[in-house]
Motif scaffolding. Structure first.
Motif, PDB file in Angstrom:
ATOM      1  N   SER A   1      14.230  -4.309  11.920  1.00 40.60           N
ATOM      2  CA  SER A   1      15.320  -4.793  12.752  1.00 40.60           C
ATOM      3  C   SER A   1      16.640  -4.133  12.357  1.00 40.60           C
ATOM      4  O   SER A   1      16.970  -4.024  11.172  1.00 40.60           O
ATOM      5  CB  SER A   1      15.451  -6.313  12.625  1.00 40.60           C
ATOM      6  OG  SER A   1      16.603  -6.774  13.311  1.00 40.60           O
ATOM      7  N   ALA A   2      17.397  -3.706  13.356  1.00 43.27           N
ATOM      8  CA  ALA A   2      18.696  -3.084  13.111  1.00 43.27           C
ATOM      9  C   ALA A   2      19.842  -4.048  13.422  1.00 43.27           C
ATOM     10  O   ALA A   2      20.991  -3.642  13.528  1.00 43.27           O
ATOM     11  CB  ALA A   2      18.832  -1.811  13.936  1.00 43.27           C
ATOM     12  N   LYS A   3      19.491  -5.338  13.583  1.00 44.36           N
ATOM     13  CA  LYS A   3      20.538  -6.327  13.806  1.00 44.36           C
ATOM     14  C   LYS A   3      21.405  -6.452  12.564  1.00 44.36           C
ATOM     15  O   LYS A   3      20.959  -6.136  11.457  1.00 44.36           O
ATOM     16  CB  LYS A   3      19.916  -7.687  14.142  1.00 44.36           C
ATOM     17  CG  LYS A   3      19.118  -7.711  15.440  1.00 44.36           C
ATOM     18  CD  LYS A   3      18.519  -9.093  15.675  1.00 44.36           C
ATOM     19  CE  LYS A   3      17.715  -9.133  16.963  1.00 44.36           C
ATOM     20  NZ  LYS A   3      17.101 -10.477  17.191  1.00 44.36           N
ATOM     21  N   LYS A   4      22.613  -6.930  12.744  1.00 43.68           N
ATOM     22  CA  LYS A   4      23.523  -7.040  11.616  1.00 43.68           C
ATOM     23  C   LYS A   4      22.912  -7.901  10.516  1.00 43.68           C
ATOM     24  O   LYS A   4      22.517  -9.043  10.755  1.00 43.68           O
ATOM     25  CB  LYS A   4      24.856  -7.650  12.063  1.00 43.68           C
ATOM     26  CG  LYS A   4      25.900  -7.680  10.954  1.00 43.68           C
ATOM     27  CD  LYS A   4      27.234  -8.190  11.466  1.00 43.68           C
ATOM     28  CE  LYS A   4      28.269  -8.199  10.354  1.00 43.68           C
ATOM     29  NZ  LYS A   4      29.588  -8.677  10.831  1.00 43.68           N
ATOM     30  N   ALA A   5      22.803  -7.336   9.302  1.00 40.31           N
ATOM     31  CA  ALA A   5      22.203  -8.049   8.187  1.00 40.31           C
ATOM     32  C   ALA A   5      23.240  -8.888   7.468  1.00 40.31           C
ATOM     33  O   ALA A   5      24.422  -8.531   7.403  1.00 40.31           O
ATOM     34  CB  ALA A   5      21.571  -7.052   7.216  1.00 40.31           C
ATOM     35  N   TYR A   6      22.792 -10.032   6.925  1.00 42.32           N
ATOM     36  CA  TYR A   6      23.669 -10.869   6.120  1.00 42.32           C
ATOM     37  C   TYR A   6      23.810 -10.244   4.734  1.00 42.32           C
ATOM     38  O   TYR A   6      22.837  -9.768   4.146  1.00 42.32           O
ATOM     39  CB  TYR A   6      23.107 -12.283   5.968  1.00 42.32           C
ATOM     40  CG  TYR A   6      22.841 -12.988   7.277  1.00 42.32           C
ATOM     41  CD1 TYR A   6      23.870 -13.283   8.165  1.00 42.32           C
ATOM     42  CD2 TYR A   6      21.550 -13.386   7.625  1.00 42.32           C
ATOM     43  CE1 TYR A   6      23.620 -13.934   9.369  1.00 42.32           C
ATOM     44  CE2 TYR A   6      21.297 -14.039   8.817  1.00 42.32           C
ATOM     45  CZ  TYR A   6      22.336 -14.306   9.685  1.00 42.32           C
ATOM     46  OH  TYR A   6      22.081 -14.949  10.876  1.00 42.32           O
ATOM     47  N   VAL A   7      25.025 -10.259   4.209  1.00 41.26           N
ATOM     48  CA  VAL A   7      25.260  -9.753   2.856  1.00 41.26           C
ATOM     49  C   VAL A   7      25.076 -10.894   1.873  1.00 41.26           C
ATOM     50  O   VAL A   7      25.658 -11.972   2.037  1.00 41.26           O
ATOM     51  CB  VAL A   7      26.679  -9.159   2.729  1.00 41.26           C
ATOM     52  CG1 VAL A   7      26.908  -8.675   1.301  1.00 41.26           C
ATOM     53  CG2 VAL A   7      26.874  -8.012   3.714  1.00 41.26           C
TER      54      VAL A   7
END
Length: 319
Positions: A48-54
């Protein structure tokens, strides 16, 4: 950040300059992330290229069906390593820059790690350098075999093995090499060099329009039905036929490989021989690029699944 790192990479030409830039593991991780993902962090578990949580230890996938945690090292040869990326990058640079490779003893001294650690690092790197390119060879292709193992004449009397001269696999491991004229080389560690083995390798790796050049070994007989097959008879001191038909390029590759074997490694076990061949093949196939570019190209292959120490050291089954 990724673009800045990319622009810098063509400017170093020594291990000292590499370490001057990669001054800590944080810089290494940013560089590795830029090479793996570019500007879009991608989950290595689900893609997945969705925004990842840091998170405090890396990232967490935002896809509702995944939600797995990961770091820049997840699903690479560096996964779960206790060795800093700075040392990994140093090892990778030395392996790819040295024409005849580097031994685990020398790498241990250069990086100030144990010989066991250096040996493990080298085999993980070799695993990464395996060529996965499925494209078929084109044009003129030379094919030959070599045999890796000690010479019978150098053995003690009680260790000598009868009938091991020439193409014998009794006490040596055969390796088949294919080289595309003005192109790349592919190598295959095999159990034997009978016609079925050699024919299957050739048929799986060449285009139908290839001009194939081999010596007069009988196992190559019959390849003329699948391509234009030219034979060079070395037994008659004929090493080059009319029209520049020869096997000098693959012979030159074997010479380079054996200089590394004799001068650097001294011994290559049959179990790990394919990895040594992959390392030598990678350096040969990138011989026309600068050391910094060769290092960068190797970094792009880091997604290769890691091989564990247990897997490397387990005994092979004989059944």
């Amino acid at each position: 950040m990724g673009q800045m790192v990319y622009l810098y990479m063509n400017k170093f030409n020594s291990l000292i300059q590499l370490f001057d830039y990669f001054k800590d593991d944080e810089t290494c991780e940013k560089y590795l992330g830029a090479k793996r993902w570019g500007d879009t962090i991608t989950c290595p578990h689900c893609g997945s290229a969705k925004k990842a949580y840091v998170t405090n230890r890396g990232y967490k996938c935002s896809d509702k069906d995944c939600h797995k945690k990961f770091t820049v090292k997840t699903k690479t040869i560096y996964e779960n390593t206790k060795i800093g990326l700075r040392l990994w990058f140093g090892a990778l640079y030395l392996v790819t820059a040295h024409k005849k490779g580097i031994s685990s003893l020398q790498l241990a001294r250069d990086l100030d790690v144990s010989q066991k650690t250096a040996w493990f690092m080298l085999h993980r790197i070799r695993e990464m350098l395996n060529d996965q390119d499925p494209s078929l060879m084109q044009g003129t292709v030379e094919v030959d075999e070599t045999y890796v193992g000690g010479k019978n004449k150098n053995r003690h009397a009680h260790k000598k093995i009868d009938s091991t001269q020439g193409r014998s696999a009794k006490d040596k491991t055969p390796v088949v090499g294919m080289i595309e004229r003005n192109g790349k080389v592919k190598t295959f560690v095999v159990q034997d060099t009978n016609s079925d083995t050699l024919h299957n390798i050739v048929k799986s790796n060449i285009d139908a329009n290839v001009t194939l050049i081999t010596d007069a070994y009988r196992s190559y007989n019959g390849l003329g039905t699948v391509c234009n097959h030219i034979t060079v008879k070395h037994t008659e001191n004929n090493y080059k036929t009319e029209g520049d038909k020869h096997t000098n390029n693959i012979e030159g590759f074997w010479s380079l490989f054996k200089r590394g074997l004799v001068g650097t490694y001294h011994y290559m076990s049959p179990k790990h021989l394919q990895r040594y061949m992959d390392e030598t093949s990678y350096r040969y196939n990138t011989r026309k690029v600068a050391d910094s570019n060769r290092f960068e190209m190797a970094i792009l292959k880091c997604d290769t699944p890691r091989i564990t120490y247990r897997k490397l050291t387990e005994k092979e089954r004989t059944s």
